[in-house]
Scaffold this active site. Structure first.
Site, PDB file in Angstrom:
ATOM      1  N   ASP A  32      -8.639   7.980   7.916  1.00 44.38           N
ATOM      2  CA  ASP A  32      -8.445   8.665   9.200  1.00 44.38           C
ATOM      3  C   ASP A  32      -8.175  10.146   9.008  1.00 44.38           C
ATOM      4  O   ASP A  32      -7.838  10.850   9.960  1.00 44.38           O
ATOM      5  CB  ASP A  32      -7.263   8.033   9.945  1.00 44.38           C
ATOM      6  CG  ASP A  32      -5.971   8.087   9.144  1.00 44.38           C
ATOM      7  OD1 ASP A  32      -5.993   7.720   7.952  1.00 44.38           O
ATOM      8  OD2 ASP A  32      -4.930   8.501   9.698  1.00 44.38           O
TER       9      ASP A  32
ATOM     10  N   ILE B  67      -9.201  13.771  11.095  1.00 40.32           N
ATOM     11  CA  ILE B  67      -8.393  14.508  12.074  1.00 40.32           C
ATOM     12  C   ILE B  67      -7.426  15.437  11.355  1.00 40.32           C
ATOM     13  O   ILE B  67      -7.293  16.618  11.694  1.00 40.32           O
ATOM     14  CB  ILE B  67      -7.630  13.538  13.001  1.00 40.32           C
ATOM     15  CG1 ILE B  67      -8.568  13.002  14.081  1.00 40.32           C
ATOM     16  CG2 ILE B  67      -6.424  14.223  13.646  1.00 40.32           C
ATOM     17  CD1 ILE B  67      -7.895  12.130  15.113  1.00 40.32           C
TER      18      ILE B  67
ATOM     19  N   TYR C  32       7.331   6.665   7.564  1.00 39.20           N
ATOM     20  CA  TYR C  32       7.699   7.594   6.507  1.00 39.20           C
ATOM     21  C   TYR C  32       9.062   8.212   6.783  1.00 39.20           C
ATOM     22  O   TYR C  32       9.475   8.341   7.938  1.00 39.20           O
ATOM     23  CB  TYR C  32       6.676   8.724   6.414  1.00 39.20           C
ATOM     24  CG  TYR C  32       5.325   8.308   5.888  1.00 39.20           C
ATOM     25  CD1 TYR C  32       5.004   8.487   4.559  1.00 39.20           C
ATOM     26  CD2 TYR C  32       4.372   7.752   6.732  1.00 39.20           C
ATOM     27  CE1 TYR C  32       3.753   8.118   4.065  1.00 39.20           C
ATOM     28  CE2 TYR C  32       3.126   7.369   6.248  1.00 39.20           C
ATOM     29  CZ  TYR C  32       2.822   7.559   4.917  1.00 39.20           C
ATOM     30  OH  TYR C  32       1.599   7.188   4.447  1.00 39.20           O
TER      31      TYR C  32
ATOM     32  N   ARG D 167      10.470  11.540   6.868  1.00 42.28           N
ATOM     33  CA  ARG D 167       9.994  12.926   6.874  1.00 42.28           C
ATOM     34  C   ARG D 167      10.714  13.718   7.952  1.00 42.28           C
ATOM     35  O   ARG D 167      10.755  13.297   9.103  1.00 42.28           O
ATOM     36  CB  ARG D 167       8.491  12.993   7.154  1.00 42.28           C
ATOM     37  CG  ARG D 167       7.631  12.535   6.000  1.00 42.28           C
ATOM     38  CD  ARG D 167       6.158  12.676   6.328  1.00 42.28           C
ATOM     39  NE  ARG D 167       5.329  12.244   5.215  1.00 42.28           N
ATOM     40  CZ  ARG D 167       4.011  12.086   5.284  1.00 42.28           C
ATOM     41  NH1 ARG D 167       3.380  12.310   6.421  1.00 42.28           N
ATOM     42  NH2 ARG D 167       3.327  11.687   4.234  1.00 42.28           N
TER      43      ARG D 167
ATOM     44  N   LYS E 194       3.842   0.391   5.905  1.00 41.93           N
ATOM     45  CA  LYS E 194       3.429   1.296   4.846  1.00 41.93           C
ATOM     46  C   LYS E 194       4.461   2.408   4.733  1.00 41.93           C
ATOM     47  O   LYS E 194       4.942   2.929   5.734  1.00 41.93           O
ATOM     48  CB  LYS E 194       2.062   1.902   5.185  1.00 41.93           C
ATOM     49  CG  LYS E 194       1.629   3.073   4.293  1.00 41.93           C
ATOM     50  CD  LYS E 194       0.313   3.639   4.785  1.00 41.93           C
ATOM     51  CE  LYS E 194      -0.124   4.851   3.967  1.00 41.93           C
ATOM     52  NZ  LYS E 194      -1.453   5.348   4.388  1.00 41.93           N
TER      53      LYS E 194
ATOM     54  N   GLY F 286      -0.702   6.328  -1.091  1.00 46.01           N
ATOM     55  CA  GLY F 286      -1.126   6.896  -2.359  1.00 46.01           C
ATOM     56  C   GLY F 286      -0.751   8.348  -2.525  1.00 46.01           C
ATOM     57  O   GLY F 286      -0.507   8.822  -3.629  1.00 46.01           O
ATOM     58  N   GLY F 287      -0.708   9.080  -1.398  1.00 40.95           N
ATOM     59  CA  GLY F 287      -0.441  10.504  -1.501  1.00 40.95           C
ATOM     60  C   GLY F 287      -1.618  11.256  -2.080  1.00 40.95           C
ATOM     61  O   GLY F 287      -2.749  10.769  -2.093  1.00 40.95           O
TER      62      GLY F 287
ATOM     63  N   GLY G 266      -5.298   6.207   0.521  1.00 40.90           N
ATOM     64  CA  GLY G 266      -6.446   6.950   1.021  1.00 40.90           C
ATOM     65  C   GLY G 266      -7.095   7.865   0.021  1.00 40.90           C
ATOM     66  O   GLY G 266      -8.073   7.523  -0.636  1.00 40.90           O
ATOM     67  N   ARG G 267      -6.552   9.086  -0.105  1.00 37.46           N
ATOM     68  CA  ARG G 267      -7.222  10.123  -0.900  1.00 37.46           C
ATOM     69  C   ARG G 267      -7.404   9.745  -2.357  1.00 37.46           C
ATOM     70  O   ARG G 267      -8.397  10.143  -2.971  1.00 37.46           O
ATOM     71  CB  ARG G 267      -6.432  11.440  -0.789  1.00 37.46           C
ATOM     72  CG  ARG G 267      -6.574  12.124   0.561  1.00 37.46           C
ATOM     73  CD  ARG G 267      -5.609  13.277   0.702  1.00 37.46           C
ATOM     74  NE  ARG G 267      -4.228  12.811   0.826  1.00 37.46           N
ATOM     75  CZ  ARG G 267      -3.162  13.611   0.821  1.00 37.46           C
ATOM     76  NH1 ARG G 267      -3.314  14.915   0.639  1.00 37.46           N
ATOM     77  NH2 ARG G 267      -1.950  13.113   0.977  1.00 37.46           N
TER      78      ARG G 267
END
Length: 264
Positions: free
Chosen positions: A24, A27, A143, A145, A173, A198-199, A225-226
């Protein structure tokens, strides 16, 4: 848990373990590597063993023909890296829209400790109520944050995952605390399946070590993701992560299963 929620959770997991690849980020970051040719990336990661892919609703037509029968999750909020506050996730879709897009589940992001926490808590609660009324599972991306918050502190992460359970999510997650010993505290804080983010991308070995540590701590998998979709070989790194999650491989076995070289 309703029959619908239970049945749909099986579509996004294997034997209660989860390898979800969120994509995602269009965005948040724009058309970055791995997302320009979304079709090819979806095909590669699902061939590699991903249980489900996750995107915003608008790209669903690009996902379905390429996901090789795997699960599909629609994400319901977002923000941009160039906006005034990336922690200010705004709702971008509804459960009904996700179902029309062919989703098996929905996901929603909250930042515990941010200035936007109150609104996000309310919105997650509303999403879980609507989703469960329709028999749809909810993945909460919860998270730690905000100002003065350590995003990898185990106590803060434990609070974040417990909030997801308290508000009715089915899977949660969160960030990895950095070690198996500290992450045990996070997994013990909830009865929900916990999956790690994953970061930013590390080496293949670092990715495998992180996943192995999380699983040893009691995690149920990853929502990564990344580290996967921006890899030079998304199929290979997915096979590596899948070997740990689904086959209980150690780090060396997993890297070998993925056909990857051992990076320092």
């Amino acid at each position: 848990m309703s029959t619908g929620v239970s049945a749909r959770l099986e579509r996004i997991s294997t034997g209660g373990r989860y390898l979800v690849v969120p994509m995602d980020h269009g965005i948040t970051l724009g058309p970055v590597k791995g997302l320009v040719d979304l079709e090819s990336t979806v095909g590669a990661i699902t061939r590699g063993g991903a249980d489900a892919v996750l995107t915003q609703k608008g790209v669903a037509p690009r996902v379905h023909p390429n996901k090789n029968g795997k699960g599909y999750i629609v994400h319901l909020n977002g923000s941009t890296a160039i906006g005034p506050d990336s922690n200010d996730k705004r709702q971008t879709g509804t459960v009904e829209e996700a179902l029309r897009a062919g989703a098996d589940a929905v996901s929603f992001h909250i930042n515990v400790g941010s200035d936007h926490e109150p609104d996000q808590l309310t919105q997650l609660s509303e999403v879980t109520e609507t989703a469960h009324r329709l028999g749809v599972p909810v993945l909460a991306m919860s998270y730690a944050r905000g100002p003065g918050v350590d995003e990898h502190d185990a106590e803060s992460l434990a609070h974040a995952v417990r909030i997801a359970e308290e508000l009715g999510a089915d899977v949660v997650k969160t960030a990895y605390s950095g070690g198996a010993d500290s992450f045990e505290r996070v997994c013990e804080a909830t009865r929900l399946p916990v999956v790690i983010a994953g970061g930013s991308r590390g080496t293949d070995r670092e990715t495998a070590e992180m996943v192995r540590g999380a699983m040893d701590a009691g995690a149920a998998g990853v929502s990564m993701g990344r580290s996967i979709f921006q890899h030079d070989d998304p199929e290979a790194i997915t096979r590596t992560v899948s070997a740990i999650i689904h086959d209980d491989a150690d780090v060396d076995e997993a890297v070998e299963a993925g056909g990857l070289g051992l990076e320092a």
